[in-house]
Write an enzyme that holds these catalytic residues in place. Structure first.
Site, PDB file in Angstrom:
ATOM      1  N   CYS A 126     -28.200 -14.072  40.351  1.00  0.00           N
ATOM      2  CA  CYS A 126     -27.852 -13.320  41.556  1.00  0.00           C
ATOM      3  C   CYS A 126     -26.878 -12.181  41.303  1.00  0.00           C
ATOM      4  O   CYS A 126     -26.530 -11.451  42.240  1.00  0.00           O
ATOM      5  CB  CYS A 126     -27.302 -14.264  42.616  1.00  0.00           C
ATOM      6  SG  CYS A 126     -28.484 -15.543  43.104  1.00  0.00           S
TER       7      CYS A 126
ATOM      8  N   HIS B 106     -19.807 -11.169  48.014  1.00  0.00           N
ATOM      9  CA  HIS B 106     -21.069 -11.871  47.754  1.00  0.00           C
ATOM     10  C   HIS B 106     -21.476 -12.608  49.031  1.00  0.00           C
ATOM     11  O   HIS B 106     -22.615 -12.522  49.455  1.00  0.00           O
ATOM     12  CB  HIS B 106     -20.910 -12.832  46.582  1.00  0.00           C
ATOM     13  CG  HIS B 106     -22.173 -13.522  46.193  1.00  0.00           C
ATOM     14  ND1 HIS B 106     -23.229 -12.855  45.613  1.00  0.00           N
ATOM     15  CD2 HIS B 106     -22.570 -14.814  46.306  1.00  0.00           C
ATOM     16  CE1 HIS B 106     -24.221 -13.709  45.379  1.00  0.00           C
ATOM     17  NE2 HIS B 106     -23.835 -14.899  45.792  1.00  0.00           N
TER      18      HIS B 106
ATOM     19  N   GLU C  70     -14.826 -17.292  46.712  1.00  0.00           N
ATOM     20  CA  GLU C  70     -14.538 -15.860  46.835  1.00  0.00           C
ATOM     21  C   GLU C  70     -13.195 -15.591  47.497  1.00  0.00           C
ATOM     22  O   GLU C  70     -12.438 -14.721  47.065  1.00  0.00           O
ATOM     23  CB  GLU C  70     -15.632 -15.180  47.662  1.00  0.00           C
ATOM     24  CG  GLU C  70     -16.826 -14.770  46.883  1.00  0.00           C
ATOM     25  CD  GLU C  70     -17.652 -13.779  47.660  1.00  0.00           C
ATOM     26  OE1 GLU C  70     -17.504 -12.556  47.423  1.00  0.00           O
ATOM     27  OE2 GLU C  70     -18.443 -14.215  48.508  1.00  0.00           O
TER      28      GLU C  70
ATOM     29  N   LYS D 250     -25.191 -10.010  53.616  1.00  0.00           N
ATOM     30  CA  LYS D 250     -26.196 -11.085  53.612  1.00  0.00           C
ATOM     31  C   LYS D 250     -26.351 -11.694  55.000  1.00  0.00           C
ATOM     32  O   LYS D 250     -27.362 -12.316  55.296  1.00  0.00           O
ATOM     33  CB  LYS D 250     -25.827 -12.162  52.596  1.00  0.00           C
ATOM     34  CG  LYS D 250     -25.949 -11.716  51.141  1.00  0.00           C
ATOM     35  CD  LYS D 250     -25.645 -12.865  50.195  1.00  0.00           C
ATOM     36  CE  LYS D 250     -25.724 -12.430  48.737  1.00  0.00           C
ATOM     37  NZ  LYS D 250     -24.592 -11.558  48.338  1.00  0.00           N
TER      38      LYS D 250
ATOM     39  N   HIS E   2     -30.266 -13.100  51.386  1.00  0.00           N
ATOM     40  CA  HIS E   2     -29.900 -13.112  49.971  1.00  0.00           C
ATOM     41  C   HIS E   2     -31.155 -12.896  49.126  1.00  0.00           C
ATOM     42  O   HIS E   2     -31.961 -13.817  48.954  1.00  0.00           O
ATOM     43  CB  HIS E   2     -29.240 -14.449  49.630  1.00  0.00           C
ATOM     44  CG  HIS E   2     -28.647 -14.515  48.257  1.00  0.00           C
ATOM     45  ND1 HIS E   2     -28.801 -13.516  47.324  1.00  0.00           N
ATOM     46  CD2 HIS E   2     -27.903 -15.482  47.652  1.00  0.00           C
ATOM     47  CE1 HIS E   2     -28.180 -13.852  46.218  1.00  0.00           C
ATOM     48  NE2 HIS E   2     -27.625 -15.044  46.390  1.00  0.00           N
TER      49      HIS E   2
ATOM     50  N   PHE F  42     -25.979 -18.212  40.070  1.00  0.00           N
ATOM     51  CA  PHE F  42     -26.231 -19.487  39.414  1.00  0.00           C
ATOM     52  C   PHE F  42     -26.174 -19.291  37.898  1.00  0.00           C
ATOM     53  O   PHE F  42     -26.669 -18.299  37.362  1.00  0.00           O
ATOM     54  CB  PHE F  42     -27.604 -20.026  39.796  1.00  0.00           C
ATOM     55  CG  PHE F  42     -27.666 -20.626  41.179  1.00  0.00           C
ATOM     56  CD1 PHE F  42     -26.536 -20.729  41.968  1.00  0.00           C
ATOM     57  CD2 PHE F  42     -28.867 -21.091  41.685  1.00  0.00           C
ATOM     58  CE1 PHE F  42     -26.595 -21.284  43.235  1.00  0.00           C
ATOM     59  CE2 PHE F  42     -28.945 -21.650  42.952  1.00  0.00           C
ATOM     60  CZ  PHE F  42     -27.814 -21.748  43.733  1.00  0.00           C
TER      61      PHE F  42
END
Length: 418
Positions: free
Chosen positions: A169, A309, A320, A341, A346, A405
């Protein structure tokens, strides 16, 4: 640090609108593009919502043969490249081929085409040994994500460095960061850089269902993506692409190009900890932010906006929040933060590039896009997340971050061109 690198062209394909103008209109108005999945029947799955792009490839200039040859993500890549090139004023005839390169970010490659073709050659999964006679001639192009970079390079006549960056990602951030380094070191003068993803397929949905990463809030898809909200329970899958024309600053100035912003800092780190897990203290992301700020020669107090993110999972949003506090100190509490997002979902490997586009447009318009669907503040996420409504403010320097990930953590600093 080498040569300065600037953005002179932007192209976007996103849920809710095709084109950079439509993308910004959606974000600045706080509209959501999440809905029940229509690309296939989602009824067997736990999570049945996504942010899909309404995309007619022929309308955007692709021939029937090109549509057959290219996966949907590759189609997104070439359409956004065409917009970015037109926006920059460059053409295949005006670039120097050997000094022009391509980097494309991809998290999951040609997922839709591979999923579709496996269904064909396995006769709907009934054959243990697939029958190759039913495969399309372009199956190999679907198998190797490098075909994305090839398609873009062929389109623009780029004969310089070409690569696909696949870091989950953070791919969309890392591909642009890689392109910046190629220009800085002198390997290229112009780079077409960005990312594309079209992962909304049964196999992808099944994978995220298995680990319960996506939201089961199927009854209200337009409100399903809720980054930093107390009631968040997973992310909403998306798709899309963003491509940029990056140039060495002096070259851009010589040809009189309009400059959107300078990419002045980038760093990426891996936490070497867990495939999907994140330490709650946010130290790894904080380190990437610190290094990006150092490279940009920017103090924490100079950051006007953080494009987060903000996936909408419990652990990511906590991670975060802690990272921003570690890296920016007290200034973190004074800095607006938001997650797009909440509006466009996403899109895995592509989202980092879409977030760069949002960051550049925030600088361009002096507007911070909001975090949609943020109605109930989470005490563990106690920063200024710009809930629901965009905010007008002078925005000169933006920090954009990504988390992927595998433990990937990336950060980029973008600054208004002087």
């Amino acid at each position: 640090m080498g040569r300065d690198v600037v953005i002179t062209g932007i192209g976007v394909v996103a849920p809710g609108g095709v084109g950079a103008k439509e993308f910004w209109n959606l974000l600045s108005n706080g509209r959501t593009a999440t809905r029940r999945i229509t690309l296939f029947d989602p009824s067997p799955f736990r999570s049945r919502v996504a942010a899909e792009v309404d995309f007619d490839a022929e309308q955007y200039g692709l021939s029937p043969q090109e549509i057959r040859r290219m996966d949907r993500a590759a189609q997104f890549a070439v359409v956004t490249t065409a917009e970015a090139m037109a926006d920059s004023g460059l053409t295949p005839e005006t670039i120097e081929a050997h000094r022009t390169g391509v980097t494309i970010g991809s998290g999951v490659g040609a997922t839709m085409a591979l999923d579709r073709e496996y269904n064909v050659v396995s006769d709907g999964g009934r054959l243990d040994l697939v029958d190759h006679r039913y495969a399309v001639p372009h199956l190999y192009d679907y198998f190797v994500p490098s075909s994305f970079a090839s398609e873009v390079a062929w389109r623009v006549g780029a004969e310089g460095p070409a690569a696909v960056v696949s870091t989950g990602c953070t791919s969309g951030l890392d591909s642009v960061g890689h392109a910046v380094e190629l220009i800085r070191e002198g390997s290229a003068d112009v780079m077409l850089a960005g990312a594309a993803a079209a992962p909304i397929s049964p196999i992808t949905v099944a994978c995220f269902d298995a680990i319960k990463a996506t939201t089961p809030r199927d009854e209200e898809p337009e409100r399903a993506s809720r980054p930093f909200d107390r009631t968040r329970n997973g992310f909403v899958l998306g798709e899309g692409a963003a491509m940029f024309v990056l140039e060495e600053r002096e070259r851009a100035e010589r040809r009189g190009a309009y400059v959107y912003a300078e990419i002045c800092g980038f760093a990426t780190r891996c936490n070497a900890f867990h495939m999907t897990g994140l330490r709650p203290d946010g130290r790894e992301m904080a380190e990437a932010i610190r290094l990006a700020l150092d490279e940009a020669r920017v103090n924490a107090e100079q950051i006007d906006y953080i494009n987060a993110h903000g996936s909408g999972t419990k652990q990511n949003d906590r991670h975060e929040t802690a990272a921003f506090k570690h890296s920016l100190g007290a200034h973190a509490y004074r800095t607006p933060v938001s997650s797009i997002k909440s509006m466009v979902g996403h899109s895995l490997g592509a989202i980092g590039s879409l977030e760069i586009a949002a960051s550049v447009l925030a600088i361009e318009h002096n507007v911070v896009p909001p975090t949609a669907n943020l109605h109930e503040a989470d005490p563990e996420c106690d920063l200024d997340y710009v809930p629901l409504v965009a905010r007008e403010q002078r925005t000169d320097t933006v920090l954009s971050v990504g988390s992927g990930f595998g433990g990937f953590q990336s950060a980029m600093v973008l600054r208004r061109a002087a």
